[in-house]
Motif scaffolding. Structure first.
Motif, short mmCIF file in Angstrom:
data_model
loop_
_atom_site.label_atom_id
_atom_site.label_comp_id
_atom_site.label_asym_id
_atom_site.label_seq_id
_atom_site.Cartn_x
_atom_site.Cartn_y
_atom_site.Cartn_z
N LEU A 38 41.21 41.37 34.75
CA LEU A 38 42.09 42.12 33.86
C LEU A 38 41.40 42.42 32.52
CD1 LEU A 38 45.51 40.31 34.45
CD2 LEU A 38 44.92 42.64 35.15
N GLN A 39 40.51 41.51 32.12
CA GLN A 39 39.78 41.70 30.86
C GLN A 39 38.51 42.52 31.03
OE1 GLN A 39 38.99 38.05 28.78
NE2 GLN A 39 41.12 37.42 28.73
N HIS A 40 37.81 42.31 32.13
CA HIS A 40 36.47 42.89 32.25
C HIS A 40 36.29 43.81 33.46
CE1 HIS A 40 34.93 40.30 29.07
NE2 HIS A 40 35.52 39.27 29.65
N GLY A 41 37.27 43.85 34.33
CA GLY A 41 37.09 44.61 35.56
C GLY A 41 37.72 45.99 35.54
N THR A 42 37.61 46.67 36.68
CA THR A 42 38.21 47.98 36.87
C THR A 42 39.57 47.80 37.54
OG1 THR A 42 37.22 48.22 39.05
CG2 THR A 42 35.93 49.00 37.16
N GLU A 43 40.32 48.86 37.58
CA GLU A 43 41.61 48.81 38.28
C GLU A 43 41.40 48.44 39.75
OE1 GLU A 43 45.52 51.64 39.16
OE2 GLU A 43 43.93 52.33 37.81
N GLU A 44 40.33 48.95 40.32
CA GLU A 44 40.02 48.66 41.72
C GLU A 44 39.72 47.17 41.93
OE1 GLU A 44 36.80 49.98 45.20
OE2 GLU A 44 36.80 50.98 43.24
N SER A 45 38.91 46.58 41.05
CA SER A 45 38.56 45.15 41.19
C SER A 45 39.78 44.27 40.97
CB SER A 45 37.44 44.77 40.23
OG SER A 45 37.88 44.80 38.87
N GLN A 46 40.66 44.69 40.07
CA GLN A 46 41.89 43.94 39.82
C GLN A 46 42.79 43.94 41.06
OE1 GLN A 46 43.38 46.00 36.36
NE2 GLN A 46 41.55 45.48 35.18
N LYS A 47 42.93 45.11 41.67
CA LYS A 47 43.76 45.22 42.87
C LYS A 47 43.16 44.41 44.02
CE LYS A 47 45.85 49.76 41.97
NZ LYS A 47 45.92 51.18 42.41
N GLU A 48 41.84 44.37 44.08
CA GLU A 48 41.17 43.63 45.15
C GLU A 48 41.43 42.13 45.05
OE1 GLU A 48 36.66 42.80 46.91
OE2 GLU A 48 36.96 44.27 45.31
N VAL A 49 41.31 41.59 43.83
CA VAL A 49 41.56 40.16 43.63
C VAL A 49 43.03 39.84 43.90
CG1 VAL A 49 41.57 38.27 41.96
CG2 VAL A 49 39.66 39.89 42.00
#
Length: 266
Positions: free
Chosen positions: A208-219
């Motif tokens: 949420l701090q350092h990633g993209t929307e895509e990486s957030q959704k993946e986690v």
């Protein structure tokens, strides 16, 4: 026990208490019932009754670590630090080589700004439980900047595949703004044990701090898929009455908020 849980969720306090009292007379060694009774009394600030529940419970369940810790937490909450210490000391004598009890004692001292006492306890703890991942992780997090690398190397030598140690090292990289290294170590921490919700929350907070929307959704999707059930903060949130039957995503977001509050308090 299930009947008592239903009454708790319905808010029928007296019926829950009656059921717990009734069943404990028949099954006094069922430690979860003593925990439920103590928590019920604490919820309504009936501190003396809560003390009795934990004390009576421990007479029948000396090996129940959550009971010892709940009793110590109660005394600490009402500002009886020496009593909390005494309870944890007794707990360790009755249950040697239990890392969770050592960690609880260390955290009590840290919460009261007794850093030297916490460090002394950590030294003793690692002598008794030298390969405990949760203790080695706490030792890394307690270390001053000049000693962090040494503590991290020591932790990895002893527990190279422990998720707690791995997550602790990830947090150090995060603090040092080494984003890619932090991400790699957080990814490794959840891969080592997918059932620890605290690490999923830490990983999600990081994205949420350092990633993209895509990486957030993946986690988020992976966490929901694995449905973690363990972790100190995760269990505290998921077992809270107001969160009964809440979906994994809701619990994850609440744990992220709890982590953020804890960070600000430091």
């Amino acid at each position: 026990m299930k009947s008592a849980i239903v009454e708790r969720e319905l808010g029928n306090v007296e019926e829950e208490r009656r059921l717990l009292d009734e069943v404990l007379k028949q099954f006094p060694t069922f430690f979860k019932l003593w925990l439920m009774l103590g928590q019920l009394e604490e919820q309504f600030n009936n501190l003396e009754q809560a003390r009795k529940a934990y004390d009576y419970g421990l007479k029948h369940c000396l090996g129940c670590i959550p009971l010892w810790m709940s009793y110590a937490n109660l005394e600490e909450r009402v500002n009886v630090l020496h009593k909390a210490r005494d309870i944890l000391n007794t707990a360790r004598k009755k249950n040697p080589h239990v890392a969770e009890l050592w960690l609880a004692a260390i955290r009590v001292e840290l919460r009261h700004d007794n850093k030297r006492e916490a460090e002394n306890s950590m030294s003793k703890a690692l002598q008794e439980c030298p390969n405990s991942g949760i203790l080695l992780a706490a030792d890394i997090e307690m270390a001053t900047r000049p000693h962090r690398k040494t503590k991290s190397i020591n932790g990895m030598k002893k527990c190279c595949r422990d998720p707690h140690v791995t997550a602790a090292i990830a947090k150090l990289f995060w603090q040092e703004k080494k984003v890619e290294k932090a991400r790699a170590w957080l990814k490794r921490a959840v891969a080592l044990n997918q059932d620890i919700g605290d690490h999923w929350a830490l990983y999600y907070k990081f994205e949420l701090q350092h990633g993209t929307e895509e990486s957030q959704k993946e986690v988020l999707a992976k966490c929901v898929g694995y449905e973690p059930k363990h972790g100190e903060k995760w269990q505290a949130v998921s077992k809270a009455l107001e969160n009964a039957h809440r979906p994994t995503e809701a619990i994850l977001n609440k744990v992220v908020i709890a982590l953020s509050k804890e960070e600000k308090a430091k």
